[in-house]
Design a protein around this motif. Sequence first.
Motif, PDB file in Angstrom:
ATOM      1  N   LEU A   1       0.845  -1.192   0.000  1.00 41.88           N
ATOM      2  CA  LEU A   1       0.000   0.000   0.000  1.00 41.88           C
ATOM      3  C   LEU A   1       0.881   1.243   0.000  1.00 41.88           C
ATOM      4  CD1 LEU A   1      -2.641   1.664   0.459  1.00 41.88           C
ATOM      5  CD2 LEU A   1      -2.445   1.108   2.885  1.00 41.88           C
ATOM      6  N   LEU A   2       0.604   2.156  -0.909  1.00 42.81           N
ATOM      7  CA  LEU A   2       1.292   3.444  -0.976  1.00 42.81           C
ATOM      8  C   LEU A   2       0.308   4.522  -0.555  1.00 42.81           C
ATOM      9  CD1 LEU A   2       3.638   5.353  -1.788  1.00 42.81           C
ATOM     10  CD2 LEU A   2       2.697   5.308  -4.127  1.00 42.81           C
ATOM     11  N   LEU A   3       0.650   5.253   0.510  1.00 45.54           N
ATOM     12  CA  LEU A   3      -0.160   6.381   0.958  1.00 45.54           C
ATOM     13  C   LEU A   3       0.546   7.676   0.578  1.00 45.54           C
ATOM     14  CD1 LEU A   3      -1.228   5.114   4.488  1.00 45.54           C
ATOM     15  CD2 LEU A   3      -2.608   5.155   2.393  1.00 45.54           C
ATOM     16  N   LEU A   4      -0.223   8.610   0.054  1.00 48.61           N
ATOM     17  CA  LEU A   4       0.320   9.859  -0.461  1.00 48.61           C
ATOM     18  C   LEU A   4      -0.278  11.066   0.244  1.00 48.61           C
ATOM     19  CD1 LEU A   4      -0.198   9.004  -4.238  1.00 48.61           C
ATOM     20  CD2 LEU A   4       1.984   8.910  -3.003  1.00 48.61           C
ATOM     21  N   ASP A   5       0.584  12.005   0.616  1.00 49.45           N
ATOM     22  CA  ASP A   5       0.139  13.341   0.968  1.00 49.45           C
ATOM     23  C   ASP A   5      -0.243  14.019  -0.351  1.00 49.45           C
ATOM     24  OD1 ASP A   5      -0.203  15.766   2.451  1.00 49.45           O
ATOM     25  OD2 ASP A   5       1.791  16.391   1.799  1.00 49.45           O
ATOM     26  N   VAL A   6      -0.887  15.159  -0.285  1.00 52.37           N
ATOM     27  CA  VAL A   6      -1.325  15.820  -1.516  1.00 52.37           C
ATOM     28  C   VAL A   6      -0.507  17.075  -1.812  1.00 52.37           C
ATOM     29  CG1 VAL A   6      -3.269  16.928  -2.701  1.00 52.37           C
ATOM     30  CG2 VAL A   6      -3.640  14.870  -1.337  1.00 52.37           C
ATOM     31  N   ASP A   7      -0.680  18.121  -1.002  1.00 56.90           N
ATOM     32  CA  ASP A   7      -0.007  19.390  -1.283  1.00 56.90           C
ATOM     33  C   ASP A   7       1.497  19.242  -1.104  1.00 56.90           C
ATOM     34  OD1 ASP A   7      -2.409  20.821  -1.797  1.00 56.90           O
ATOM     35  OD2 ASP A   7      -2.787  20.910   0.354  1.00 56.90           O
ATOM     36  N   GLY A   8       2.231  19.429  -2.194  1.00 60.19           N
ATOM     37  CA  GLY A   8       3.679  19.263  -2.180  1.00 60.19           C
ATOM     38  C   GLY A   8       4.136  17.895  -2.641  1.00 60.19           C
ATOM     39  N   VAL A   9       3.197  16.965  -2.801  1.00 60.36           N
ATOM     40  CA  VAL A   9       3.519  15.626  -3.308  1.00 60.36           C
ATOM     41  C   VAL A   9       2.797  15.416  -4.639  1.00 60.36           C
ATOM     42  CG1 VAL A   9       3.287  13.132  -2.885  1.00 60.36           C
ATOM     43  CG2 VAL A   9       4.014  14.648  -1.035  1.00 60.36           C
ATOM     44  N   LEU A  10       1.472  15.389  -4.601  1.00 59.78           N
ATOM     45  CA  LEU A  10       0.685  15.283  -5.835  1.00 59.78           C
ATOM     46  C   LEU A  10       0.545  16.628  -6.536  1.00 59.78           C
ATOM     47  CD1 LEU A  10      -2.134  12.792  -4.839  1.00 59.78           C
ATOM     48  CD2 LEU A  10      -0.441  12.480  -6.643  1.00 59.78           C
ATOM     49  N   THR A  11       0.804  17.705  -5.805  1.00 62.27           N
ATOM     50  CA  THR A  11       0.814  19.046  -6.399  1.00 62.27           C
ATOM     51  C   THR A  11       2.160  19.687  -6.072  1.00 62.27           C
ATOM     52  OG1 THR A  11       0.035  20.350  -4.496  1.00 62.27           O
ATOM     53  CG2 THR A  11      -1.654  19.239  -5.837  1.00 62.27           C
ATOM     54  N   ASP A  12       2.396  20.846  -6.646  1.00 62.35           N
ATOM     55  CA  ASP A  12       3.656  21.544  -6.341  1.00 62.35           C
ATOM     56  C   ASP A  12       3.574  22.329  -5.042  1.00 62.35           C
ATOM     57  OD1 ASP A  12       2.180  23.824  -6.933  1.00 62.35           O
ATOM     58  OD2 ASP A  12       3.366  24.373  -8.691  1.00 62.35           O
ATOM     59  N   GLY A  13       2.466  22.193  -4.334  1.00 63.79           N
ATOM     60  CA  GLY A  13       2.288  22.889  -3.070  1.00 63.79           C
ATOM     61  C   GLY A  13       1.548  24.204  -3.196  1.00 63.79           C
TER      62      GLY A  13
ATOM     63  N   ASP B   1     -12.112  34.017  -6.639  1.00 63.10           N
ATOM     64  CA  ASP B   1     -12.775  35.088  -5.892  1.00 63.10           C
ATOM     65  C   ASP B   1     -13.887  34.557  -4.989  1.00 63.10           C
ATOM     66  OD1 ASP B   1     -11.155  37.001  -6.979  1.00 63.10           O
ATOM     67  OD2 ASP B   1     -12.583  37.615  -8.522  1.00 63.10           O
ATOM     68  N   THR B   2     -14.453  33.403  -5.352  1.00 64.88           N
ATOM     69  CA  THR B   2     -15.523  32.816  -4.540  1.00 64.88           C
ATOM     70  C   THR B   2     -14.975  31.894  -3.447  1.00 64.88           C
ATOM     71  OG1 THR B   2     -15.790  30.963  -6.075  1.00 64.88           O
ATOM     72  CG2 THR B   2     -17.161  32.931  -6.455  1.00 64.88           C
ATOM     73  N   GLY B   3     -13.664  31.742  -3.376  1.00 67.53           N
ATOM     74  CA  GLY B   3     -13.052  30.920  -2.336  1.00 67.53           C
ATOM     75  C   GLY B   3     -12.812  29.476  -2.729  1.00 67.53           C
ATOM     76  N   GLU B   4     -13.139  29.124  -3.964  1.00 63.06           N
ATOM     77  CA  GLU B   4     -12.919  27.764  -4.441  1.00 63.06           C
ATOM     78  C   GLU B   4     -11.415  27.531  -4.629  1.00 63.06           C
ATOM     79  OE1 GLU B   4     -14.279  24.861  -8.136  1.00 63.06           O
ATOM     80  OE2 GLU B   4     -14.872  26.957  -8.135  1.00 63.06           O
ATOM     81  N   GLN B   5     -10.964  26.338  -4.213  1.00 66.47           N
ATOM     82  CA  GLN B   5      -9.556  25.979  -4.384  1.00 66.47           C
ATOM     83  C   GLN B   5      -9.329  25.392  -5.769  1.00 66.47           C
ATOM     84  OE1 GLN B   5      -7.747  23.434  -1.436  1.00 66.47           O
ATOM     85  NE2 GLN B   5      -9.068  24.265   0.158  1.00 66.47           N
ATOM     86  N   ILE B   6      -8.209  25.748  -6.360  1.00 67.69           N
ATOM     87  CA  ILE B   6      -7.794  25.162  -7.632  1.00 67.69           C
ATOM     88  C   ILE B   6      -6.441  24.502  -7.405  1.00 67.69           C
ATOM     89  CG2 ILE B   6      -7.131  25.626 -10.017  1.00 67.69           C
ATOM     90  CD1 ILE B   6      -9.005  28.061  -9.919  1.00 67.69           C
ATOM     91  N   LYS B   7      -6.351  23.240  -7.787  1.00 68.69           N
ATOM     92  CA  LYS B   7      -5.100  22.492  -7.663  1.00 68.69           C
ATOM     93  C   LYS B   7      -4.719  21.962  -9.036  1.00 68.69           C
ATOM     94  CE  LYS B   7      -5.905  20.887  -2.955  1.00 68.69           C
ATOM     95  NZ  LYS B   7      -4.798  21.441  -2.225  1.00 68.69           N
ATOM     96  N   THR B   8      -3.437  21.846  -9.272  1.00 73.77           N
ATOM     97  CA  THR B   8      -2.943  21.291 -10.520  1.00 73.77           C
ATOM     98  C   THR B   8      -2.264  19.966 -10.221  1.00 73.77           C
ATOM     99  OG1 THR B   8      -2.617  23.502 -11.427  1.00 73.77           O
ATOM    100  CG2 THR B   8      -1.424  21.695 -12.490  1.00 73.77           C
ATOM    101  N   PHE B   9      -2.710  18.926 -10.910  1.00 73.49           N
ATOM    102  CA  PHE B   9      -2.154  17.582 -10.746  1.00 73.49           C
ATOM    103  C   PHE B   9      -1.405  17.184 -12.006  1.00 73.49           C
ATOM    104  CE2 PHE B   9      -5.905  17.827  -8.038  1.00 73.49           C
ATOM    105  CZ  PHE B   9      -5.421  17.362  -6.835  1.00 73.49           C
TER     106      PHE B   9
ATOM    107  N   GLY C   1     -12.342  19.919  -2.693  1.00 74.24           N
ATOM    108  CA  GLY C   1     -13.186  19.341  -3.731  1.00 74.24           C
ATOM    109  C   GLY C   1     -12.374  18.939  -4.948  1.00 74.24           C
ATOM    110  N   ALA C   2     -11.350  19.717  -5.266  1.00 74.56           N
ATOM    111  CA  ALA C   2     -10.496  19.394  -6.412  1.00 74.56           C
ATOM    112  C   ALA C   2      -9.826  18.032  -6.210  1.00 74.56           C
ATOM    113  CB  ALA C   2      -9.440  20.481  -6.607  1.00 74.56           C
ATOM    114  N   LEU C   3      -9.388  17.764  -4.983  1.00 74.81           N
ATOM    115  CA  LEU C   3      -8.779  16.464  -4.686  1.00 74.81           C
ATOM    116  C   LEU C   3      -9.799  15.350  -4.878  1.00 74.81           C
ATOM    117  CD1 LEU C   3      -6.601  14.537  -3.621  1.00 74.81           C
ATOM    118  CD2 LEU C   3      -7.425  15.086  -1.310  1.00 74.81           C
TER     119      LEU C   3
END
Length: 171
Positions: free
Chosen positions: A10-22, A28-36, A63-65
Amino acid sequence: MTTPLADIRLLLLDVDGVLTDGSITYTDTGEQIKTFNAKDGLGIRLLMDAGINVGIVTARVSGALRHRCDNLGLTLIFDGIRDKAKALDSISADTQISVEHIAFMGDDLIDLPAMKKAGFAFTVADAPNEVQGLADMITDLPGGKGAVRQVCEAILKAKGLWETAVSRFLS
């Protein structure tokens, strides 16, 4: 003692800084945008297709995740988790996979307890020195830029499954 990569189930992954560049972008509405990274995504799918479980353990809720996990077919998703080592124990109990056979990939100080507890610890090239010092393997690439793919390939190669994974694209 570090578990050999060939024994990882089993491989467990963090997201911010691992699956994304951090980076975290807010609209403007507060929605998060992530790039994978698509290469990371293919690596995850190759692991899963080879029978190796993959999951997410992250402090942030996004939600992006969730969309990315749905796209990849990931169902082991633990978000909003501050105590990642405790989550690792819980995941081990739920999946019946011993902690020794679980690898964890993190990139920052919050990940250190889980990295220390896991059978094998990965980190990214741009992680802080304290995190790199605890890792069993440091990727050549930074988070969000193919580092997860490098980890997936390393696991598949250690298990002797890489050629089989590649062959399906050649036939």
